[in-house]
Design a protein around this motif. Structure first.
Motif, PDB file in Angstrom:
ATOM      1  N   TRP A   1       0.857  -1.184   0.000  1.00  0.00           N
ATOM      2  CA  TRP A   1       0.000   0.000   0.000  1.00  0.00           C
ATOM      3  C   TRP A   1       0.898   1.240   0.000  1.00  0.00           C
ATOM      4  O   TRP A   1       1.991   1.230   0.562  1.00  0.00           O
ATOM      5  N   THR A   2       0.424   2.315  -0.612  1.00  0.00           N
ATOM      6  CA  THR A   2       1.182   3.571  -0.628  1.00  0.00           C
ATOM      7  C   THR A   2       0.288   4.714  -0.181  1.00  0.00           C
ATOM      8  O   THR A   2      -0.928   4.690  -0.386  1.00  0.00           O
ATOM      9  N   LEU A   3       0.923   5.710   0.405  1.00  0.00           N
ATOM     10  CA  LEU A   3       0.188   6.905   0.827  1.00  0.00           C
ATOM     11  C   LEU A   3      -0.300   7.676  -0.391  1.00  0.00           C
ATOM     12  O   LEU A   3       0.430   7.840  -1.368  1.00  0.00           O
ATOM     13  N   ASP A   4      -1.514   8.156  -0.322  1.00  0.00           N
ATOM     14  CA  ASP A   4      -2.074   9.002  -1.359  1.00  0.00           C
ATOM     15  C   ASP A   4      -2.007  10.441  -0.842  1.00  0.00           C
ATOM     16  O   ASP A   4      -2.485  10.716   0.248  1.00  0.00           O
ATOM     17  N   GLU A   5      -1.400  11.328  -1.591  1.00  0.00           N
ATOM     18  CA  GLU A   5      -1.237  12.731  -1.210  1.00  0.00           C
ATOM     19  C   GLU A   5      -0.549  12.878   0.153  1.00  0.00           C
ATOM     20  O   GLU A   5      -1.099  13.458   1.085  1.00  0.00           O
TER      21      GLU A   5
END
Length: 164
Positions: A96-100
């Motif tokens: 998972w990756t951070l969005d904004e």
């Protein structure tokens, strides 16, 4: 469970008792007892602590959303933060990756985050699993009129299919 999978497939694997979906309807169900989320996508899996508040949305026989508080009761600040820090580590590890991240950074165990949480002014954090799923996690203050001097904290996760 996995967003987009058939309701019946989730029910067959679940250790919690969850009622049937309603054919051709958009609605939700709640497990009949405390339950934890084991998100089973092989690339983006994670597991939450048990939850008292846990809703599973469906759209015409397929899972389309999850909303939950991965805890049994409002918690002291550090315990709520520890739940989120553990989940964030699981999300990072499974891709998972951070969005904004500039606008909605990951929670952290720093004095700045701790103060924002204590003042009930912390923002949510948003995570993407490729272009398949996205979720939002937030820690909010919880007041109980019976105990006005004891502030509790609630972790809430909302999850669904990825949307641009």
């Amino acid at each position: 469970m996995i967003i987009g999978e058939p309701w019946k497939s989730m029910q067959a694997r679940s250790t919690a008792e969850i009622a049937d979906d309603i054919p051709n309807e958009i609605w939700y169900r709640v497990p009949k007892e405390l339950a934890y989320l084991r998100f089973s996508d092989p690339n983006y899996e994670f597991i939450t602590p048990p939850a008292k508040f846990f809703t599973i949305g469906f759209n015409r026989g397929k899972i389309d959303s999850i909303r939950m508080s991965p805890q049994i009761e409002p918690l002291p600040l550090q315990q709520a933060l520890d739940i989120v820090l553990n989940l964030q580590e699981q999300w990072r590890t499974s891709g998972w990756t951070l969005d904004e991240p500039e606008e909605f950074p990951a929670y952290d165990n720093t004095p700045v985050w701790y103060q924002a949480l204590k003042e009930c002014s912390a923002l949510s954090s948003h995570w993407n699993a490729g272009k398949l799923y996205q979720l939002m996690v937030v820690i909010t203050c919880y007041g109980d009129n019976r105990y006005p001097d004891n502030k509790g904290y609630l972790v809430t996760i909302s999850m669904g299919k990825f949307r641009e």
